[in-house]
Design an enzyme around this catalytic site. Sequence first.
Site, short mmCIF file in Angstrom:
data_model
loop_
_atom_site.label_atom_id
_atom_site.label_comp_id
_atom_site.label_asym_id
_atom_site.label_seq_id
_atom_site.Cartn_x
_atom_site.Cartn_y
_atom_site.Cartn_z
N LYS A 63 0.84 -1.20 0.00
CA LYS A 63 0.00 0.00 0.00
C LYS A 63 0.88 1.26 0.00
CE LYS A 63 -3.86 -2.41 2.19
NZ LYS A 63 -4.71 -2.69 3.34
N GLN A 107 -4.62 -1.66 9.55
CA GLN A 107 -4.64 -2.98 8.92
C GLN A 107 -5.24 -4.02 9.86
OE1 GLN A 107 -3.80 -3.42 5.77
NE2 GLN A 107 -3.93 -5.65 5.69
N ASP A 130 -11.08 2.71 3.94
CA ASP A 130 -11.51 1.30 3.83
C ASP A 130 -13.03 1.22 3.69
OD1 ASP A 130 -9.34 -0.51 4.00
OD2 ASP A 130 -9.13 -0.18 6.16
#
Length: 311
Positions: A63, A107, A130
């Site tokens: 990422k 995460q 997200d």
Amino acid sequence: MFKPVHAGCLGMADIIDGDSIAAELREDLTAAVETLVDAGHRPTLATVLMSPDPASETYISMKQDDCEELGIGTRDVRLDTDAPAERLFETIEQLNTDGAVDGLLVQSPVADHVDYREVIERIDPMKDVDAFHPENVGRLVAGYPRYKPCTPHGIQQMLAATGVDTEGADAVVVGRSRIVGRPMANLFVQRAPGGNATTTVCHSRTEDLAAKTRQADILVAAAGVPELVDGSMIQEGAVVVDVGINRVERENGESELVGDVAFESARETAGAITPVPGGVGPMTRAMLLYNTVKAASLQRDIDVDLSAVGS
Ligand code: GUN
């Protein structure tokens, strides 16, 4: 109206190349990043890693690399897995109030002593790239999404780029996860482009899974079970999207990366199929970049044209 895709040469399914579709989206995103930078702001993504899972470190590095390649700024915060939950919450609060940061993700999974739901609820919904925060989930379900979760959105864009019309199609999603299955179903039923599909969600308690999957014009396998779906479970000419990434040990002792679809067998029945790797994965990564650019545009009130990339 959806039309089943004709199988390619030798009666085998066409392979949907996620790498090349994502590469095109990334080019458009690079231009959008430049527009924001020219207007005085570099879009910036903060990632927080506090995971016992070694694979998470790889995902975070990817990422970060993706952002750098596009000119998106980054923050890379890593906490020890035995740090107190409060430490993580303070980090989130700092990044929430940091005006230079547009997008923020933690995460998953996080360390066992931390409740991931509590983590998500602490993220500023405007920075929630997200799209896991209940406010963003609620907006999606209600039909006016702010951000769409990256994997289902990536699948939606991949289908559009492949010329698959979801309208009127029978879409079957195998898996009801918060990250993929449920939001995928929500996007498919939306009254919007990439939606208007008749949608079925299958899960671990579904009876006669094969009977359900054989109804699918579009089949999304996102159960996290290696090679769960084989050719006998697929309607002739269906579009098959494989979200699984599973490492399995073969009898010869070697390990291999496989999806939730038994690729070779599925290829003989499907009209088009995504490979693993090189299918959904690059699309997910591209849509995180999209959400970061969108987050910057919304929070800075700078207009950028993202219509070629997402919705
Ligand atoms: N772990 C696996 N996939 C994801 C994702 O898309 N976002 C976050 N935050 N964690 C993950």
